[in-house]
Design an enzyme around this catalytic site. Structure first.
Site, PDB file in Angstrom:
ATOM      1  N   HIS A 173      15.834  15.703 -34.890  1.00  0.00           N
ATOM      2  CA  HIS A 173      17.072  15.083 -35.375  1.00  0.00           C
ATOM      3  C   HIS A 173      16.737  14.147 -36.525  1.00  0.00           C
ATOM      4  CE1 HIS A 173      20.264  11.803 -35.065  1.00  0.00           C
ATOM      5  NE2 HIS A 173      20.915  12.889 -35.440  1.00  0.00           N
ATOM      6  N   SER A 174      17.493  14.266 -37.622  1.00  0.00           N
ATOM      7  CA  SER A 174      17.362  13.352 -38.752  1.00  0.00           C
ATOM      8  C   SER A 174      15.928  13.362 -39.292  1.00  0.00           C
ATOM      9  CB  SER A 174      17.809  11.951 -38.321  1.00  0.00           C
ATOM     10  OG  SER A 174      17.930  11.087 -39.415  1.00  0.00           O
ATOM     11  N   LEU A 175      15.291  12.189 -39.375  1.00  0.00           N
ATOM     12  CA  LEU A 175      13.928  12.112 -39.901  1.00  0.00           C
ATOM     13  C   LEU A 175      12.949  12.916 -39.047  1.00  0.00           C
ATOM     14  CD1 LEU A 175      12.021  10.819 -42.015  1.00  0.00           C
ATOM     15  CD2 LEU A 175      11.744   8.899 -40.445  1.00  0.00           C
TER      16      LEU A 175
END
EC number: 3.1.1.3
Length: 671
Positions: free
Chosen positions: A350-352
């Site tokens: 998720h995300s980074l």
């Protein structure tokens, strides 16, 4: 005694509040009970700290039964360990403690529960201690057998429990401010309800999880320790993701479950934030952090700075080492605890976290032949986007020296190995020599030097949720991904995002920059599109029809006005007009209906070649926004970035792609 026993709560106003001195209210004895006594059925609970409060949560029915069988086996409970929650937790029966297996978590107290009392704040029942529950059960047994009720018991905390009849049992607090001279406590205040047996309290008890594990998925979080708007950890969010998957398996893979073709998919969290911030960097940051707006600065240090850490060579190495070593450690431990596991492994970020996994995957080597595969496999960067030596020299305004390098057969790789003396021998003056050497050394040093660790398994699919991979690749100077590029050890890649997610970026336009096309729309888990999206498309078609009809009417009216009024026209001219008019009337509407046709055919998008990053399949998949989200994109932007953990549509796409690799499909394909 635990703090739960000493924590006294009053009954809510919705509960009956009989006076302790009134006898008439307690005469409703259930005569059907007779003198027959049946032992109480115990259920096992564990205690969790939620919002700084102790909450008792029941084990699922299968785990509780296993714990009860181990308890009643007659063997010594000390040293006895019972795996629960699908093998993610171990209960040490003698200690009455529950420990997490794969991640760090505070141990929880475990209790064999038979008697409960009700609190007044959250209306949840709290179990009595095992010893006091046994005393209550013995008193209850005598009362039922002898038909002698209105029995009083005093707990070690000077609480009074009165068994008026099988249907009415109450619990009173001790007198506030009572003296320490051994005076007998009296019943005061509003009583609490007392219940015997878990079947008499309102609590959700799940059936349990399938024993068979078909696939393992590691889930890596993004920036900060909190993963959603409720500031929950990655462990809690992955718990939700797993629960949604279990529900969807029952509803969308029912046939496969009935035929015992599938079990379940295990999702395990991978935490890298805690090891990173335990390096002492937080202390260093605290020394230089300004004292104003303290909470905001603390939030920035704890979350947003993770992005800068990842762009730092020192901390980037720490992050990738932590993520890879954690996944390898958990995978090894998982195989030890599940020796019969034959399924595959996938990873999700998720995300980074998705960017971290992307970088790790692009730097893996195929174990079948590291050297050969390095030579044969294409680089992620399209070779056409790599500046040539001639272009670099032109940028330095030194194009006149390109012929010298060409004559000496010196390319960029060879030039990087050249010294000042080598360039001097080629006849290049001092000034240009210094410019050339400085330019290539600076570019070499500007690259983040990170040694990417190797995974001990080959992931089958990589899922990215709300991912900034596209943005980071662009900022790094990558304009285009080679269409022939694929991960060395991973076959699949799905970039899943919410349309309002401010952190998410697409991948496919970097593979096919010359073609504009929409991402794949993820079907709603209940089938079809959401109602407001269908309504919007319907209104779009209706407006196009109205527009086309109006333009057609105006065109016909204009022709009638501009047509010559004289009947004495040449026959050839009239014939020519009558011949050309039908043709024009066929051609013009086709031009007008181009947009309408494009809308109608939109659902049947011709196949688009998006390269081999996902084995030739589409890469970008967009969720359908909810009706309320469509009213204001900005209002739901942050929520959109954190919506994936409880999104049935996201989880169903993950399950569908995982089970398709095994030849197992949804009961009914979603439209």
């Amino acid at each position: 005694m635990s703090s739960v026993e000493s924590h006294q709560e009053q009954l809510t106003q919705s509960d009956p509040s009989p006076s302790p001195n009134s006898c008439s209210s307690f005469e409703l004895i259930d005569m059907d009970a007779g003198n027959l006594y049946e032992p109480v059925s115990p259920h096992w609970f564990y205690c969790k700290i939620i919002d700084s409060k102790e909450t008792w949560i029941p084990f699922n029915s299968e785990d509780s039964q296993q714990l009860e069988e181990a308890y009643g086996s007659g063997k010594d409970c000390n040293g006895r360990v019972v795996p629960t929650d699908g093998g993610r937790y171990d209960v040490h029966l003698g200690e009455r403690m529950r420990y997490a297996v794969y991640w760090d978590e505070q141990a929880s107290e475990v209790r064999r529960c038979t008697w409960f009392y009700k609190g007044d704040k959250d209306n949840k029942y709290v179990p009595y201690s095992e010893s006091f529950s046994q005393a209550l059960e013995e008193t209850y047994m005598r009362a039922v057998t002898l038909d002698e009720w209105k029995k009083k018991l005093e707990s070690p905390n000077r609480e009074i429990i009165i068994l008026h009849n099988p249907k009415l049992m109450v619990h009173y607090q001790p007198v506030a401010g009572s003296d320490d001279w051994g005076s007998t406590p009296t019943e005061q205040g509003r009583p609490r309800t007392v219940k015997r047996g878990v079947e008499n309290i309102s609590v959700d008890i799940h059936c349990g999880e399938p024993l068979q594990i078909d696939h393992l998925v590691f889930v890596v979080h993004g920036i900060g320790p909190a993963c959603d708007l409720r500031f929950r950890s990655i462990v809690q969010c992955v718990n939700d993701f797993r629960s949604v998957s279990l529900n969807l398996l029952q509803t969308h893979f029912k046939k496969a479950q009935e035929n015992q073709q599938i079990g379940r998919v295990e999702f395990l969290p991978v935490n890298w934030h805690s090891p990173l911030h335990s390096t002492g960097v937080d202390v260093d940051l605290q020394r230089i952090t300004l004292p104003s707006i303290n909470r905001l600065r603390h939030f920035t240090n704890d979350t947003i700075l993770d992005v800068f850490f990842y762009n730092s060579p020192t901390y980037c190495q720490t992050i990738v080492d932590t993520v890879a070593s954690e996944m390898n450690r958990i995978y090894t431990l998982f195989l030890q605890r599940n020796p019969d596991f034959k399924g595959g492994v996938s990873i999700a970020g998720h995300s980074l976290g998705s960017l971290i996994l992307f970088d790790i995957l692009t730097n893996q080597k195929d174990s079948l032949g590291d050297i050969d595969s390095e030579k044969d496999s294409p680089n992620i960067m399209d070779q056409g986007d790599t500046p040539t030596l001639e272009e670099d020299l032109k940028k330095l305004q030194l194009s006149e020296f390109f012929s010298i390098f060409e004559k000496e057969k010196v390319d960029k790789e060879a030039l990087a190995l050249c010294t000042d003396k080598d360039l001097q021998q080629m006849g290049i003056p001092l000034g240009p020599r210094k410019k050339i050497l400085n330019y290539f050394r600076t570019r070499e040093n500007s690259m983040v030097s990170v040694k990417y660790p190797r995974l001990i398994y080959k992931p089958e699919i990589f899922f990215a949720f709300g991912s900034p991979i596209g943005m980071f690749l662009t900022v790094r100077g990558l304009k285009r991904i080679d269409p022939n590029y694929k991960f060395p050890t991973c076959k699949g890649f799905f970039n899943i995002y919410h349309p309002f997610d401010p952190v998410a970026y697409r991948i496919e336009p970097m593979v096919v920059p010359e073609v504009e096309f929409e991402p794949m729309l993820i079907p709603h888990h209940k089938g079809r599109k959401r109602m407001h999206l269908e309504l919007r498309e319907g209104l779009t078609r209706m407006s196009m029809d109205l527009k086309n009809n109006l333009l057609g009417s105006l065109r016909m009216a204009w022709k009638s006005f501009t047509r010559a009024p004289y009947p004495a026209l040449q026959a050839s001219e009239t014939a020519e007009e009558t011949e050309t008019e039908p043709v024009s009337s066929l051609e013009k509407p086709s031009d007008v209906n181009t947009e309408e046709t494009s809308v109608a055919v939109k659902d049947e998008v011709p196949p688009i070649n998006v390269g081999m990053l996902n084995g030739g399949q589409r890469i970008d998949y967009v969720l359908q926004e909810k009706p309320i989200e469509s009213f204001n994109e900005y209002l739901f932007a942050l929520q959109s970035h954190l919506c994936y953990w409880e999104s049935e549509d996201t989880v169903l796409l993950v399950l569908k792609e995982i089970y398709q690799t095994k030849g197992i499909f949804l009961d009914q394909p979603l439209q």
